[in-house]
Design an enzyme around this catalytic site. Structure first.
Site, PDB file in Angstrom:
ATOM      1  N   ASP A  35       0.875  -1.178   0.000  1.00  0.00           N
ATOM      2  CA  ASP A  35       0.000   0.000   0.000  1.00  0.00           C
ATOM      3  C   ASP A  35       0.907   1.221   0.000  1.00  0.00           C
ATOM      4  O   ASP A  35       1.933   1.230   0.687  1.00  0.00           O
ATOM      5  CB  ASP A  35      -0.906  -0.019   1.260  1.00  0.00           C
ATOM      6  CG  ASP A  35      -2.132   0.875   1.119  1.00  0.00           C
ATOM      7  OD1 ASP A  35      -1.953   2.082   0.905  1.00  0.00           O
ATOM      8  OD2 ASP A  35      -3.251   0.352   1.219  1.00  0.00           O
ATOM      9  N   ASP A  62       4.085   1.372  -4.395  1.00  0.00           N
ATOM     10  CA  ASP A  62       3.042   1.780  -5.336  1.00  0.00           C
ATOM     11  C   ASP A  62       2.745   0.648  -6.315  1.00  0.00           C
ATOM     12  O   ASP A  62       3.669   0.007  -6.820  1.00  0.00           O
ATOM     13  CB  ASP A  62       3.515   3.038  -6.097  1.00  0.00           C
ATOM     14  CG  ASP A  62       2.352   3.742  -6.763  1.00  0.00           C
ATOM     15  OD1 ASP A  62       1.739   3.168  -7.688  1.00  0.00           O
ATOM     16  OD2 ASP A  62       2.047   4.867  -6.335  1.00  0.00           O
ATOM     17  N   PHE A  84      -7.053  -4.537  -4.238  1.00  0.00           N
ATOM     18  CA  PHE A  84      -7.907  -3.431  -3.796  1.00  0.00           C
ATOM     19  C   PHE A  84      -7.328  -2.071  -4.187  1.00  0.00           C
ATOM     20  O   PHE A  84      -8.073  -1.087  -4.217  1.00  0.00           O
ATOM     21  CB  PHE A  84      -8.010  -3.409  -2.262  1.00  0.00           C
ATOM     22  CG  PHE A  84      -8.719  -4.567  -1.640  1.00  0.00           C
ATOM     23  CD1 PHE A  84     -10.095  -4.664  -1.692  1.00  0.00           C
ATOM     24  CD2 PHE A  84      -8.005  -5.560  -0.975  1.00  0.00           C
ATOM     25  CE1 PHE A  84     -10.754  -5.720  -1.106  1.00  0.00           C
ATOM     26  CE2 PHE A  84      -8.662  -6.620  -0.378  1.00  0.00           C
ATOM     27  CZ  PHE A  84     -10.044  -6.707  -0.447  1.00  0.00           C
ATOM     28  N   SER A 128     -17.131  -2.980  -9.061  1.00  0.00           N
ATOM     29  CA  SER A 128     -18.178  -2.172  -8.428  1.00  0.00           C
ATOM     30  C   SER A 128     -19.497  -2.333  -9.162  1.00  0.00           C
ATOM     31  O   SER A 128     -19.520  -2.539 -10.382  1.00  0.00           O
ATOM     32  CB  SER A 128     -17.733  -0.710  -8.473  1.00  0.00           C
ATOM     33  OG  SER A 128     -18.820   0.128  -8.203  1.00  0.00           O
ATOM     34  N   TYR A 153     -14.006   7.201 -12.691  1.00  0.00           N
ATOM     35  CA  TYR A 153     -13.878   6.107 -11.718  1.00  0.00           C
ATOM     36  C   TYR A 153     -14.607   4.865 -12.236  1.00  0.00           C
ATOM     37  O   TYR A 153     -14.030   3.769 -12.314  1.00  0.00           O
ATOM     38  CB  TYR A 153     -14.443   6.514 -10.340  1.00  0.00           C
ATOM     39  CG  TYR A 153     -14.563   5.316  -9.421  1.00  0.00           C
ATOM     40  CD1 TYR A 153     -13.431   4.743  -8.854  1.00  0.00           C
ATOM     41  CD2 TYR A 153     -15.806   4.719  -9.164  1.00  0.00           C
ATOM     42  CE1 TYR A 153     -13.530   3.610  -8.041  1.00  0.00           C
ATOM     43  CE2 TYR A 153     -15.914   3.601  -8.353  1.00  0.00           C
ATOM     44  CZ  TYR A 153     -14.766   3.050  -7.795  1.00  0.00           C
ATOM     45  OH  TYR A 153     -14.864   1.918  -7.016  1.00  0.00           O
ATOM     46  N   LYS A 157     -13.107   1.019 -13.675  1.00  0.00           N
ATOM     47  CA  LYS A 157     -13.482  -0.336 -13.219  1.00  0.00           C
ATOM     48  C   LYS A 157     -13.939  -1.170 -14.413  1.00  0.00           C
ATOM     49  O   LYS A 157     -13.611  -2.350 -14.532  1.00  0.00           O
ATOM     50  CB  LYS A 157     -14.596  -0.254 -12.163  1.00  0.00           C
ATOM     51  CG  LYS A 157     -14.156   0.343 -10.849  1.00  0.00           C
ATOM     52  CD  LYS A 157     -13.188  -0.580 -10.110  1.00  0.00           C
ATOM     53  CE  LYS A 157     -12.618   0.055  -8.873  1.00  0.00           C
ATOM     54  NZ  LYS A 157     -11.519  -0.699  -8.282  1.00  0.00           N
ATOM     55  N   TYR A 181     -18.877  -4.975  -5.805  1.00  0.00           N
ATOM     56  CA  TYR A 181     -19.387  -4.602  -4.485  1.00  0.00           C
ATOM     57  C   TYR A 181     -20.566  -3.660  -4.649  1.00  0.00           C
ATOM     58  O   TYR A 181     -20.557  -2.776  -5.498  1.00  0.00           O
ATOM     59  CB  TYR A 181     -18.347  -3.840  -3.656  1.00  0.00           C
ATOM     60  CG  TYR A 181     -16.968  -4.419  -3.569  1.00  0.00           C
ATOM     61  CD1 TYR A 181     -16.712  -5.778  -3.732  1.00  0.00           C
ATOM     62  CD2 TYR A 181     -15.893  -3.579  -3.294  1.00  0.00           C
ATOM     63  CE1 TYR A 181     -15.435  -6.283  -3.620  1.00  0.00           C
ATOM     64  CE2 TYR A 181     -14.598  -4.066  -3.178  1.00  0.00           C
ATOM     65  CZ  TYR A 181     -14.382  -5.417  -3.362  1.00  0.00           C
ATOM     66  OH  TYR A 181     -13.101  -5.894  -3.245  1.00  0.00           O
TER      67      TYR A 181
HETATM   68  P1  NAD Z   1      -9.550   2.710   0.328  1.00  0.00           P
HETATM   69  O1  NAD Z   1      -9.175   4.009  -0.292  1.00  0.00           O
HETATM   70  O2  NAD Z   1      -9.800   2.674   1.779  1.00  0.00           O
HETATM   71  O3  NAD Z   1      -8.479   1.588  -0.048  1.00  0.00           O
HETATM   72  C1  NAD Z   1      -7.675   1.654  -1.196  1.00  0.00           C
HETATM   73  C2  NAD Z   1      -6.247   1.494  -0.747  1.00  0.00           C
HETATM   74  O4  NAD Z   1      -5.384   1.541  -1.888  1.00  0.00           O
HETATM   75  C3  NAD Z   1      -5.797   2.608   0.209  1.00  0.00           C
HETATM   76  O5  NAD Z   1      -5.204   2.019   1.338  1.00  0.00           O
HETATM   77  C4  NAD Z   1      -4.787   3.398  -0.592  1.00  0.00           C
HETATM   78  O6  NAD Z   1      -3.773   3.962   0.230  1.00  0.00           O
HETATM   79  C5  NAD Z   1      -4.258   2.339  -1.553  1.00  0.00           C
HETATM   80  N1  NAD Z   1      -3.725   2.868  -2.813  1.00  0.00           N
HETATM   81  C6  NAD Z   1      -4.280   3.797  -3.625  1.00  0.00           C
HETATM   82  N2  NAD Z   1      -3.481   4.007  -4.679  1.00  0.00           N
HETATM   83  C7  NAD Z   1      -2.421   3.177  -4.557  1.00  0.00           C
HETATM   84  C8  NAD Z   1      -1.275   2.925  -5.332  1.00  0.00           C
HETATM   85  N3  NAD Z   1      -1.034   3.619  -6.456  1.00  0.00           N
HETATM   86  N4  NAD Z   1      -0.389   1.996  -4.906  1.00  0.00           N
HETATM   87  C9  NAD Z   1      -0.599   1.314  -3.752  1.00  0.00           C
HETATM   88  N5  NAD Z   1      -1.674   1.532  -2.967  1.00  0.00           N
HETATM   89  C10 NAD Z   1      -2.572   2.447  -3.368  1.00  0.00           C
HETATM   90  O7  NAD Z   1     -10.841   2.173  -0.465  1.00  0.00           O
HETATM   91  P2  NAD Z   1     -11.785   0.931  -0.159  1.00  0.00           P
HETATM   92  O8  NAD Z   1     -13.148   1.458   0.125  1.00  0.00           O
HETATM   93  O9  NAD Z   1     -11.142   0.018   0.780  1.00  0.00           O
HETATM   94  O10 NAD Z   1     -11.844   0.297  -1.616  1.00  0.00           O
HETATM   95  C11 NAD Z   1     -10.997  -0.781  -2.002  1.00  0.00           C
HETATM   96  C12 NAD Z   1     -11.278  -1.128  -3.465  1.00  0.00           C
HETATM   97  O11 NAD Z   1     -12.661  -1.447  -3.595  1.00  0.00           O
HETATM   98  C13 NAD Z   1     -11.014   0.023  -4.422  1.00  0.00           C
HETATM   99  O12 NAD Z   1     -10.472  -0.513  -5.611  1.00  0.00           O
HETATM  100  C14 NAD Z   1     -12.400   0.573  -4.691  1.00  0.00           C
HETATM  101  O13 NAD Z   1     -12.498   1.194  -5.937  1.00  0.00           O
HETATM  102  C15 NAD Z   1     -13.246  -0.680  -4.625  1.00  0.00           C
HETATM  103  N6  NAD Z   1     -14.651  -0.423  -4.296  1.00  0.00           N
HETATM  104  C16 NAD Z   1     -14.962   0.247  -3.142  1.00  0.00           C
HETATM  105  C17 NAD Z   1     -16.294   0.505  -2.841  1.00  0.00           C
HETATM  106  C18 NAD Z   1     -16.674   1.261  -1.585  1.00  0.00           C
HETATM  107  O14 NAD Z   1     -17.828   1.687  -1.483  1.00  0.00           O
HETATM  108  N7  NAD Z   1     -15.792   1.433  -0.614  1.00  0.00           N
HETATM  109  C19 NAD Z   1     -17.319   0.070  -3.711  1.00  0.00           C
HETATM  110  C20 NAD Z   1     -16.947  -0.613  -4.880  1.00  0.00           C
HETATM  111  C21 NAD Z   1     -15.613  -0.866  -5.157  1.00  0.00           C
END
Ligand code: NAD
Ligand code: UDP
Length: 351
Positions: A35, A62, A84, A128, A153, A157, A181
């Site tokens: 992360d 990254d 994720f 998503s 966004y 996806k 999700y």
């Molecule tokens: P979040 O932002 O809490 O988690 C994403 C993580 O990825 C974070 O810890 C961030 O620091 C890390 N990150 C971002 N860019 C990065 C990079 N370039 N390199 C390494 N790490 C990186 O979000 P979340 O809610 O836990 O979502 C996780 C995944 O689920 C995402 O892909 C999101 O699009 C998808 N998603 C989330 C939801 C929701 O409602 N939360 C719904 C549908 C899909």
């Protein structure tokens, strides 16, 4: 003795990733998290280790950094990857499309390239419900085609799903689960890990929780003129621990080649006003709110048909609305400023 399987979790310090890391450790997997902490705190992972009673490996890096990924795959015998890592704010994606395509699309491609080179072919991807698009009838079913997307966004996806579909067609060694999700809310029942948005929350539940704890004065409800029972938008909210456990179930499915799409939702829609009422009842706090005009890009109502996940993964969302809210509230009350504060272990849940 059988060696423990190691799962590589990208974005594992984030909201869904940290809860999934805990579920994986509890299910007996070893976990390696990568992360870059752009939207997360390493404290979440310390707490995951405390809850699980064992350590995971954390690498700050990254997802677009190929050399970093290659090194990780060289140093760890990875069984499967759960991906994720990504950027997730819809509004921000409209103003910064290049950042979103770079992280979400380019990052996913870089990951797959590194996996291919390392000979790791099992992948679970965070997709998503947004990929169904505005014209899809409800409930959403996996057999429906991907629809139009109205923001970068959602498009990112949809593009990654297409890339992964093409990848499995090109090489039968790949086995990929794409999990769509619906609306994850809630927190681990300990109140030690939860959702910690930076700045003003975009999503409904963290906003309500911050109003309840006194960090914000009033919730703005975006639109009360939708064609729904009470005029506010309807969504399918599921507990983040149910969602986390869905990933563990999906890993078992990765013995089959090809790509497999699953909706992860409860199958039930609830309106914004229903969510406010439920939060007030469970938390015994008032949530002052005001109506404002519709938020651009919001759909009136959608929810999942989750029967495919139940049939093929043996997965179901088990936790009900009151539990989702009680867990959100416990997390928010014990950590009013998210991971920037110490846990107040003296505060107890109301339910
Ligand atoms: P979040 O932002 O809490 O988690 C994403 C993580 O990825 C974070 O810890 C961030 O620091 C890390 N990150 C971002 N860019 C990065 C990079 N370039 N390199 C390494 N790490 C990186 O979000 P979340 O809610 O836990 O979502 C996780 C995944 O689920 C995402 O892909 C999101 O699009 C998808 N998603 C989330 C939801 C929701 O409602 N939360 C719904 C549908 C899909
Ligand atoms: N919402 C709201 N006020 C807020 C945040 C969200 O009224 O401060 C509404 C939003 O319009 C939508 C629902 O709550 O109808 C769920 O929004 P969220 O952003 O949590 O999920 P998504 O839009 O991604 O489904």
């Amino acid at each position: 003795m059988k060696p423990t399987k190691k799962v590589f979790v990208t974005g594992g310090a984030g909201y869904i990733g940290s809860h999934t890391a805990l579920s994986l450790l509890e299910a007996g997997y070893d976990v390696v998290v990568l992360d870059n902490l752009c939207n997360a705190s390493q404290e979440a992972l310390h707490r995951v280790e405390q809850l699980a009673g064992r350590a995971l490996t954390f690498i700050e890096g990254d997802i677009r950094d190929r050399a970093c990924l290659d090194k990780l795959f060289r140093e760890h015998d990875i069984h499967a990857v759960i991906h994720f890592a990504g950027l997730k704010a819809v509004g921000e994606s409209v103003s910064a499309p290049l950042a979103y395509y770079d992280t979400n699309v380019n990052g996913s491609i870089t990951l797959c390239q590194a996996m291919l080179q390392a000979g790791v072919f099992r992948l679970v991807f965070s997709s998503s419900a947004t990929v169904y698009g505005p014209e899809a009838p409800i409930p959403y079913i996996e057999s429906m085609p991907r629809g139009a997307t109205s923001n970068p966004y959602g498009a990112s996806k949809s593009i990654v799903e297409q890339v992964l579909d093409d990848l499995v067609r090109s090489d039968e060694r790949w086995s990929i689960a794409m999990l769509r999700y619906f609306n994850p809310i809630g927190a681990h029942s300990s109140g030690m890990i939860g959702e910690d948005p930076q700045g003003t929350p975009n999503n409904l539940m963290p906003y309500i929780a911050q109003v309840a704890v006194g960090r914000r004065s009033t919730l703005t409800v975006f639109g009360n003129d939708y064609a729904t029972a009470d005029g506010t938008c309807v969504r399918d909210y599921l507990h983040v621990m149910d969602l986390a456990e869905g990933h563990v179930s999906a890993l078992d499915r990765l013995t089959l080649p090809g790509s497999h799409i699953y909706n992860l939702g409860t199958g039930q829609g609830l309106s914004v006003l229903q969510m406010i009422e439920a939060f007030e009842r469970v938390s015994e706090r008032q949530i002052p709110y005001q109506f404002a005009s519709r938020r651009e890009g919001d759909l009136a109502a959608f929810w999942a048909d989750p029967s495919k996940a139940e049939k093929e993964l043996g997965w179901q969302a088990l936790r009900g609305l009151d539990e989702m809210i009680a867990d959100t509230w416990r997390w928010q009350r014990q950590n009013p400023n998210g991971y920037r504060t110490e846990i107040n272990t003296t505060s107890q849940g109301t339910s």
